[in-house]
Design an enzyme around this catalytic site. Structure first.
Site, PDB file in Angstrom:
ATOM      1  N   ASP A  16      -4.520   3.818  -2.044  1.00  0.00           N
ATOM      2  CA  ASP A  16      -5.624   4.267  -1.188  1.00  0.00           C
ATOM      3  C   ASP A  16      -5.989   5.707  -1.526  1.00  0.00           C
ATOM      4  OD1 ASP A  16      -6.059   2.025   0.699  1.00  0.00           O
ATOM      5  OD2 ASP A  16      -3.956   2.389   1.200  1.00  0.00           O
TER       6      ASP A  16
ATOM      7  N   HIS B   3      -8.201   1.503  -4.138  1.00  0.00           N
ATOM      8  CA  HIS B   3      -9.178   1.412  -3.051  1.00  0.00           C
ATOM      9  C   HIS B   3      -9.761   2.808  -2.836  1.00  0.00           C
ATOM     10  CE1 HIS B   3      -9.716   0.393   1.542  1.00  0.00           C
ATOM     11  NE2 HIS B   3     -10.856   0.663   0.937  1.00  0.00           N
TER      12      HIS B   3
ATOM     13  N   ASP C 158      -7.093  -6.102   4.292  1.00  0.00           N
ATOM     14  CA  ASP C 158      -6.413  -4.799   4.326  1.00  0.00           C
ATOM     15  C   ASP C 158      -6.462  -4.208   5.730  1.00  0.00           C
ATOM     16  OD1 ASP C 158      -5.420  -2.273   3.752  1.00  0.00           O
ATOM     17  OD2 ASP C 158      -7.088  -1.655   2.478  1.00  0.00           O
TER      18      ASP C 158
ATOM     19  N   MET D  91      -8.289   8.782  -0.631  1.00  0.00           N
ATOM     20  CA  MET D  91      -9.080   9.275   0.508  1.00  0.00           C
ATOM     21  C   MET D  91      -9.452  10.727   0.292  1.00  0.00           C
ATOM     22  SD  MET D  91      -6.950   7.662   3.653  1.00  0.00           S
ATOM     23  CE  MET D  91      -6.473   5.927   3.677  1.00  0.00           C
TER      24      MET D  91
ATOM     25  N   HIS E 104      -1.307  -1.415  -4.252  1.00  0.00           N
ATOM     26  CA  HIS E 104      -2.545  -0.956  -3.616  1.00  0.00           C
ATOM     27  C   HIS E 104      -2.473   0.559  -3.420  1.00  0.00           C
ATOM     28  CE1 HIS E 104      -6.151  -1.696  -1.118  1.00  0.00           C
ATOM     29  NE2 HIS E 104      -5.691  -0.724  -0.335  1.00  0.00           N
TER      30      HIS E 104
ATOM     31  N   MET F  88     -11.804  -5.226   5.476  1.00  0.00           N
ATOM     32  CA  MET F  88     -10.981  -4.292   6.249  1.00  0.00           C
ATOM     33  C   MET F  88     -10.744  -4.884   7.642  1.00  0.00           C
ATOM     34  SD  MET F  88     -10.403  -1.583   4.322  1.00  0.00           S
ATOM     35  CE  MET F  88      -9.523  -0.709   5.608  1.00  0.00           C
TER      36      MET F  88
ATOM     37  N   SER G  64       0.840  -1.203   0.000  1.00  0.00           N
ATOM     38  CA  SER G  64       0.000   0.000   0.000  1.00  0.00           C
ATOM     39  C   SER G  64       0.872   1.250   0.000  1.00  0.00           C
ATOM     40  CB  SER G  64      -0.897   0.010   1.238  1.00  0.00           C
ATOM     41  OG  SER G  64      -1.452   1.296   1.388  1.00  0.00           O
TER      42      SER G  64
ATOM     43  N   MET H 108     -11.866   5.426  -1.128  1.00  0.00           N
ATOM     44  CA  MET H 108     -12.530   5.801   0.123  1.00  0.00           C
ATOM     45  C   MET H 108     -13.018   7.231  -0.034  1.00  0.00           C
ATOM     46  SD  MET H 108      -9.798   3.943   2.632  1.00  0.00           S
ATOM     47  CE  MET H 108      -8.581   3.820   1.328  1.00  0.00           C
TER      48      MET H 108
END
Ligand code: DX5
Ligand code: ZN
Length: 221
Positions: free
Chosen positions: A35, A66, A175, A37, A33, A137, A9, A68
């Site tokens: 993320d 991913h 994750d 956000m 990965h 998660m 990540s 979010m």
């Protein structure tokens, strides 16, 4: 035995050197990965599609993105165009999540759905016909370096059973808080893909990336 895939990540990587960080882990990783956000769906901010588009030039490894962010639907096309291979959404971030997953597939990506520690399993069950990846998660989303929630292990097992029962090829990704200690727990519970940030990028620097990733696979050195 299922082959285990490792998805480092970038959340714990050096944000000023993301391209170099990808190059350094590329030989040992199965996918990257990423993320995303928004400071609204989760209490933290990272990066958006323009950064991913530039990172796409650094590797041919799959980008496991991913999301979010809420709302998520208006941004799907941007992330697909930026070079995402998997787009994973949280059901709480979309009013019509089945449709969101269909759109992701129409955009040419694999469609993932994420299960927060507080989200009932029933929320993902109706999505089995359309989903390609289920991300369980094992921390509350938002930050790297949090402690693995062992309370989620039975849920990983339940998701594994749902996948087997579906007869479809669906990856089970875990994750949050993955380390050499917790990786075997997640694998035994049924994980195919392990995401790890802190255990790779904050474990002695680039010289140790290979050994940190191998430790998650259960190999020494
Ligand atoms: C948390 C992110 C994770 C995070 C995991 O919201 O979804 O991908 O990077 O970090 P570690 O492995 O440090 O728990
Ligand atoms: Zn993540």
């Amino acid at each position: 035995m299922r082959p285990i895939q490792i998805a480092p990540s970038l959340l714990s990587a050096d944000f000023a050197r993301l391209g170099e960080e990808i190059k350094a882990i590329e030989p040992y990783a199965n996918m990257i990965h990423i993320d995303v956000m928004d400071g609204h769906f989760v209490p933290n901010l990272t990066f958006g599609a323009p950064v991913i588009e530039k990172l796409r030039l650094w590797t041919t490894l799959p980008f496991d993105v991913h999301l979010m962010i809420s709302p998520v639907d208006p941004f799907l096309e941007d992330f697909a165009n930026a070079g995402a291979n998997i787009l994973t959404v949280h059901p709480e971030a979309s009013v019509h999540v089945y449709r969101t997953l269909q759109v992701i597939k129409e955009l040419g990506c694999k469609a993932g759905v994420a299960l927060n520690p507080g989200t009932p399993l029933g929320r993902i069950e109706p999505l089995l016909p359309v989903v390609d990846l289920i991300l369980v998660m094992t921390v509350n989303p938002g930050f790297g370096g949090q402690a693995f929630l062992e309370s989620q292990l039975p849920r990983i097992e339940q998701v594994r059973r749902l996948i087997e029962g579906s007869g479809r090829e669906i990856l089970l990704e875990v994750d949050g808080g993955i380390s050499s200690i917790t990786a075997p727990l997640a694998i035994n519970a049924g994980a195919d893909v392990l995401v790890a940030g802190n255990a790779i990028f904050n474990n002695g620097g680039p010289a140790h990336y290979e050994e940190s990733i191998q430790a998650l696979r259960g190999k020494n050195g």
